[in-house]
Design a protein around this motif. Structure first.
Motif: not given
Length: 419
Positions: A334-336, A401-404, A407-408, A414-415
């Motif tokens: 769910q995070r990645v 690394a996958a979580e970071t 997020e990006e 969203h943009a």
């Protein structure tokens, strides 16, 4: 520091999930116990599990595309309405004396299709209810409720209900699903994503598959779970024949069989509360490594003994480790995964992870028919042990690394699409 509250909407969903999973738990035991009243063929009993799990192989990808395209709560409502309707029809037929093994097959397939929609939407909706920091705790509490009802309360209740009559055994889950629908109606809000809705279903499915194929970490975890689910599906497909009846190896009664399965449930519930401490104490990678050894106990213990207490102990320890694995890996998934892709990723993941279950059921029928039931337990133990190979790619560094990266990706989405 005090934990962030999970919120009223989360706990309403939690209650609905508990009721729905109690219905599943009753069904899990009721179906094979009713089936052995119609046939004693290992192949036909195995075929029932095959029919129930086949939708994960053929319908999962479409369920994921729907979960990213439409409101996830409404999909969960539709799935539970369908499950109650299908089983209600089977209950009426059974009470009227028109039941048969083939009607059980038909109901298993229909309920299985609805389950793919419900479970995919359920896992995908959770990050829309709680923060990413609360996901491990939210998943742990949700799994505790699901496992308590599905594996602890449901199986023995199913055994007693079958003893009371087929109509009672099938009618009770219908009422539970209706109650779950009522609670889910109280979860207010819209649960759609940033999906642009300008693409085709086929293109959506392809995007989800490409995401999983390009993510070594998630792909490896999915394959590992697929191997274990193949093995556990095979074992529990024929375990009822090994355990129940005066002519079986274990000679258990129907209620005794349900009670034995609660050992795994007790371990599973305990594991949901141990997952966060295990993650902090060992780190995610080492904690997952320990669960691989625990999974071996779940599938291989019956190969070496017919003693229900020893088998129950193996189920207990195996249940603890399986829950630790589930809480850590589902929260990670769910995070990645970007929100707009989570439904499709969950379905593609489960195609690999759960699509092996009907294959395991079919393999169990063949192996048991020609080599005996103990051969199923031994061969599936070897498959569970092979999961160790996958841990080469499952490291703490790769998970962070996958979580970071996720997020990006969410920020870019969203943009691009807005809210």
């Amino acid at each position: 520091m005090a934990s962030e509250p999970l919120g009223a909407r989360y706990w309403t969903l939690w209650t609905s999930s508990a009721l729905s999973n109690l219905a599943d738990g009753v069904m899990k035991v009721a179906l094979p116990l009713v089936a052995i009243r119609y046939t004693d063929s290992p192949a036909l009993i195995a075929g029932l599990t095959f029919a129930f799990t086949l939708p994960w192989l053929v319908f999962a990808l479409l369920a994921g595309a729907l979960a990213d395209r439409y409101d996830r709560r409404r999909l969960m409502l539709a799935a539970n309405i369908a499950r109650a309707a299908f089983l209600g029809f089977l209950t009426i037929a059974a009470v009227a004396g028109a039941g048969s093994i083939w009607m059980l097959y038909a109901a298993a397939i229909c309920i299985g299709v609805a389950e793919t929609v419900y479970d995919t939407s359920s896992q995908s909706i959770l990050p829309q209810l709680v923060s990413k920091q609360s996901l491990s705790r939210a998943n742990g509490r949700l799994y505790a409720a699901e496992l308590t009802t599905n594996q602890f309360v449901g199986p023995p209740l199913g055994g007693f209900l079958v003893a009371a009559g087929i109509g009672v055994a099938f009618g009770a889950p219908v009422l539970l699903w209706v109650a779950a629908i009522g609670m889910l109606l109280l979860v207010r809000g819209r649960f759609t994503t940033d999906h642009p809705r300008t693409t085709t279903i086929r293109a959506d499915i392809g995007e989800g598959l490409r995401f999983l194929r390009g993510n070594t970490l998630l792909r490896t975890l999915a394959i590992m779970v697929g191997g274990f689910n193949f093995a556990s599906s095979a074992v529990f497909t024929v375990f009822v024949l090994y355990a129940v009846g005066p002519g079986s190896a274990m000679k258990l009664t129907d209620p005794g069989y349900g009670l034995l399965l609660t050992a795994s449930a007790l371990g599973s519930v305990a594991g949901t509360f141990l997952a966060e401490p295990a993650e902090r104490l060992f780190g995610r990678s080492r904690a997952l490594l320990l669960t691989v050894f625990g999974s071996l106990l779940t599938v291989a213990t019956p190969a070496f003994t017919t003693n229900p207490y020893i088998i129950g102990a193996g189920f207990l320890l195996g249940g603890i480790t399986v829950s630790i694995w589930n809480v850590i890996t589902v929260s990670l998934r769910q995070r990645v995964t970007p929100q707009r892709l989570l439904g499709r990723l969950n379905s593609a993941y489960r195609l690999l992870a759960w699509g092996t279950m009907p294959l395991g059921a079919a393999a169990a029928g063949v192996i048991a028919q020609f080599f005996g039931i103990p051969a199923v337990f031994l061969s599936m133990g070897a498959i569970a042990l092979a999961m160790l190979i996958g841990m080469i790619w499952v490291t703490d560094a790769r998970m962070s690394a996958a979580e970071t990266a996720a997020e990006e990706a969410d920020e870019r989405d969203h943009a691009t699409y807005g809210r």
